[in-house]
Design a protein around this motif. Sequence first.
Motif: not given
Length: 134
Positions: A38-41
């Motif tokens: 999961v990439n949180i930007s």
Amino acid sequence: MRILEYKKQLIISVFALIFSGITYGQTNVKTSQTDGKVNISQDERVEKLVAYKAKINKTDDEKRFRIQIYNGTLEGAQKAKETFNKEFSGIDSDIAFETPNYKVRVGKFRTRLEADRYLIEVKKEYPSAFLLQP
């Protein structure tokens, strides 16, 4: 009759074996995909803001206005704290010991105006309550 019972048992056994193979088979399936990530930007200013808020709350705690509602024995302080928590839910209260008395202090208000407004409400139940300045 006996043959009918054996047929029912055979059918139930076959279904049980098939379904147990399917449920167990799901764990042994090998796929070419790797584990999910999961990439949180988010904006970098959010992290700075959270760190700044934590810093303010940590250092600003001792500079807040408090209301003292009781001064006396430990038993009286515990009773006063208990009745205050029943009457005014949502406001912090604690017992402080300063030789030789126990004191019940409530609230941690940032501004004098906020503390004065709440003091008016508290004085209805505790006429001897007063405001402590940092």
